[in-house]
Design a protein around this motif. Sequence first.
Motif, mmCIF file in Angstrom:
data_model
loop_
_atom_site.group_PDB
_atom_site.id
_atom_site.type_symbol
_atom_site.label_atom_id
_atom_site.label_comp_id
_atom_site.label_asym_id
_atom_site.label_seq_id
_atom_site.Cartn_x
_atom_site.Cartn_y
_atom_site.Cartn_z
ATOM 1 N N GLY A 7 0.794 -1.226 0.000
ATOM 2 C CA GLY A 7 0.000 0.000 0.000
ATOM 3 C C GLY A 7 0.822 1.269 0.000
ATOM 4 O O GLY A 7 0.566 2.189 -0.787
ATOM 5 N N TYR A 67 4.747 -0.098 -3.037
ATOM 6 C CA TYR A 67 4.388 -0.290 -4.439
ATOM 7 C C TYR A 67 3.448 0.803 -4.936
ATOM 8 O O TYR A 67 3.644 1.376 -6.004
ATOM 9 C CB TYR A 67 3.648 -1.619 -4.598
ATOM 10 C CG TYR A 67 4.499 -2.836 -4.837
ATOM 11 C CD1 TYR A 67 5.783 -2.765 -5.360
ATOM 12 C CD2 TYR A 67 3.989 -4.103 -4.543
ATOM 13 C CE1 TYR A 67 6.536 -3.907 -5.577
ATOM 14 C CE2 TYR A 67 4.729 -5.251 -4.760
ATOM 15 C CZ TYR A 67 6.003 -5.140 -5.280
ATOM 16 O OH TYR A 67 6.729 -6.277 -5.500
ATOM 17 N N HIS A 68 2.380 1.028 -4.134
ATOM 18 C CA HIS A 68 1.255 1.802 -4.630
ATOM 19 C C HIS A 68 1.456 3.314 -4.512
ATOM 20 O O HIS A 68 1.546 4.018 -5.508
ATOM 21 C CB HIS A 68 -0.008 1.365 -3.883
ATOM 22 C CG HIS A 68 -1.275 1.789 -4.543
ATOM 23 N ND1 HIS A 68 -2.497 1.698 -3.912
ATOM 24 C CD2 HIS A 68 -1.534 2.301 -5.765
ATOM 25 C CE1 HIS A 68 -3.443 2.127 -4.726
ATOM 26 N NE2 HIS A 68 -2.879 2.505 -5.853
ATOM 27 N N ARG A 69 1.536 3.792 -3.292
ATOM 28 C CA ARG A 69 1.505 5.244 -3.123
ATOM 29 C C ARG A 69 2.849 5.904 -3.402
ATOM 30 O O ARG A 69 2.885 7.042 -3.890
ATOM 31 C CB ARG A 69 0.997 5.587 -1.717
ATOM 32 C CG ARG A 69 -0.354 4.932 -1.456
ATOM 33 C CD ARG A 69 -1.034 5.407 -0.206
ATOM 34 N NE ARG A 69 -2.078 4.453 0.187
ATOM 35 C CZ ARG A 69 -2.977 4.659 1.126
ATOM 36 N NH1 ARG A 69 -2.962 5.807 1.799
ATOM 37 N NH2 ARG A 69 -3.887 3.736 1.413
ATOM 38 N N THR A 121 4.432 3.969 -7.483
ATOM 39 C CA THR A 121 3.515 4.177 -8.605
ATOM 40 C C THR A 121 3.101 5.631 -8.737
ATOM 41 O O THR A 121 3.236 6.229 -9.807
ATOM 42 C CB THR A 121 2.251 3.317 -8.458
ATOM 43 O OG1 THR A 121 2.617 1.938 -8.385
ATOM 44 C CG2 THR A 121 1.322 3.517 -9.649
ATOM 45 N N HIS A 122 2.595 6.213 -7.656
ATOM 46 C CA HIS A 122 1.951 7.525 -7.745
ATOM 47 C C HIS A 122 2.786 8.673 -7.194
ATOM 48 O O HIS A 122 2.369 9.833 -7.288
ATOM 49 C CB HIS A 122 0.596 7.480 -7.036
ATOM 50 C CG HIS A 122 -0.379 6.537 -7.674
ATOM 51 N ND1 HIS A 122 -0.877 6.741 -8.940
ATOM 52 C CD2 HIS A 122 -0.937 5.378 -7.218
ATOM 53 C CE1 HIS A 122 -1.712 5.766 -9.246
ATOM 54 N NE2 HIS A 122 -1.760 4.916 -8.219
ATOM 55 N N TRP A 135 5.179 -4.384 -11.132
ATOM 56 C CA TRP A 135 3.953 -4.065 -10.390
ATOM 57 C C TRP A 135 3.520 -2.637 -10.699
ATOM 58 O O TRP A 135 2.354 -2.371 -10.974
ATOM 59 C CB TRP A 135 4.201 -4.232 -8.890
ATOM 60 C CG TRP A 135 2.967 -4.385 -8.042
ATOM 61 C CD1 TRP A 135 2.470 -5.538 -7.517
ATOM 62 C CD2 TRP A 135 2.082 -3.328 -7.591
ATOM 63 N NE1 TRP A 135 1.334 -5.279 -6.770
ATOM 64 C CE2 TRP A 135 1.077 -3.934 -6.802
ATOM 65 C CE3 TRP A 135 2.041 -1.956 -7.781
ATOM 66 C CZ2 TRP A 135 0.046 -3.202 -6.215
ATOM 67 C CZ3 TRP A 135 1.010 -1.223 -7.193
ATOM 68 C CH2 TRP A 135 0.031 -1.846 -6.423
ATOM 69 N N HIS A 193 0.192 -1.255 -12.721
ATOM 70 C CA HIS A 193 -0.790 -0.396 -12.060
ATOM 71 C C HIS A 193 -0.966 0.930 -12.805
ATOM 72 O O HIS A 193 -2.084 1.463 -12.878
ATOM 73 C CB HIS A 193 -0.388 -0.139 -10.606
ATOM 74 C CG HIS A 193 -1.505 0.465 -9.808
ATOM 75 N ND1 HIS A 193 -2.646 -0.228 -9.471
ATOM 76 C CD2 HIS A 193 -1.687 1.719 -9.305
ATOM 77 C CE1 HIS A 193 -3.469 0.559 -8.792
ATOM 78 N NE2 HIS A 193 -2.905 1.745 -8.676
ATOM 79 N N ASP A 201 -6.419 0.735 0.964
ATOM 80 C CA ASP A 201 -6.513 0.705 -0.496
ATOM 81 C C ASP A 201 -7.890 0.309 -0.999
ATOM 82 O O ASP A 201 -8.178 0.452 -2.196
ATOM 83 C CB ASP A 201 -5.451 -0.242 -1.065
ATOM 84 C CG ASP A 201 -4.082 0.412 -1.139
ATOM 85 O OD1 ASP A 201 -3.939 1.546 -0.629
ATOM 86 O OD2 ASP A 201 -3.145 -0.205 -1.689
ATOM 87 N N HIS A 255 -11.246 2.554 -3.084
ATOM 88 C CA HIS A 255 -10.716 2.536 -4.448
ATOM 89 C C HIS A 255 -11.345 3.603 -5.334
ATOM 90 O O HIS A 255 -10.699 4.123 -6.240
ATOM 91 C CB HIS A 255 -10.932 1.141 -5.046
ATOM 92 C CG HIS A 255 -9.975 0.801 -6.125
ATOM 93 N ND1 HIS A 255 -8.608 0.958 -6.010
ATOM 94 C CD2 HIS A 255 -10.179 0.305 -7.380
ATOM 95 C CE1 HIS A 255 -8.019 0.570 -7.126
ATOM 96 N NE2 HIS A 255 -8.951 0.174 -7.974
ATOM 97 N N HIS A 277 -9.537 6.698 -4.591
ATOM 98 C CA HIS A 277 -8.191 6.652 -5.158
ATOM 99 C C HIS A 277 -8.194 6.937 -6.653
ATOM 100 O O HIS A 277 -7.319 7.652 -7.156
ATOM 101 C CB HIS A 277 -7.557 5.290 -4.886
ATOM 102 C CG HIS A 277 -6.276 5.083 -5.606
ATOM 103 N ND1 HIS A 277 -5.144 5.846 -5.358
ATOM 104 C CD2 HIS A 277 -5.918 4.219 -6.607
ATOM 105 C CE1 HIS A 277 -4.166 5.462 -6.155
ATOM 106 N NE2 HIS A 277 -4.609 4.475 -6.921
#
Length: 317
Positions: free
Chosen positions: A80, A83-85, A88-89, A117, A121, A266, A269, A272
Amino acid sequence: MVALDFAPLGGETAEIIHPRAGVKVGGPAALRKRIEYGTLVGSMATGSLFAVWWLLNHSMTWIEWTSLGVGYVIINVGVGMGYHRYFTHKSFETSKPMRYAIGVLAQLCCQGSVLRWVADHRRHHAHADHCGDVHSPVVDGMCNNEGTLKGLFHSHIGWLMDPTTTDLDVFARDLQQDPVVMWCHRTRWFWAFFSLAGAPFAFGYAFGGWEHGVGSMLVGGFLRTFLFLNMVLAVNSIGHTFGTERFDNHSHAKNNWVLALLTFGDGWHNNHHRHPRNAYAGLTWWEIDVNGYIISGLEKLGLVWNVVRIPAAAKAD
């Protein structure tokens, strides 16, 4: 393999003149994807079956349950927040040592490398629930309409074995030039082994001997990663099918409070997809977002900075 595009949703797929940016079909990349994801998911699933047998035939102690619980929290934060916040972003900035630490934390989830990953995404956001989405319950990788059950299967796990791959030169060009990301990519199998077997076994063996080492490896390693993998995959399937929509995002992304609790935030969604760079998926006080709280805590400690926060007015637009 040349990237392909396909006709609009519905009916048979057909190649057209202009390629869909960022999506490749077939070739060595698709084979490598199937081998890697097949190995990871197959290992976790097989180990989980042994873990269930172990649970039914051995007494579990605080050692095994601690290995499961602490490990679940670690990889939850890794996905979360890492990888994600972050990767990725780019929801916040941090130092190089912290980047390595966050990258390793992310790799412990055994869901492939940071590089792939993140690329997948980003592709998901670029084509959310439209032709080109990597894991939509509405349209498959070949741009065919999906029925409810078939779509849920594809978005949950079927996409791991489909013939499409994400073009890294489109969705991860910056990451391929990033030494931290590429180091994580090259060492991904070491971290997968460390998370699935090495660390849990060592923990169990240190506190209880051989039997607890095996139990911790099976329950706190394989079963833990497999359970959490399905929580992440459920954001793709359940999170684009069941829940509420605060914003019209031109996709089917939903807010689902059960998924939000299980994924440390997460599952919000729909929020997000409306504000993907926002460091906080929860937009109101009652939308529990553990990963967001952790980011705030790291900010207070001076370990991260330039945290992206959307204006209060945008939370209700």
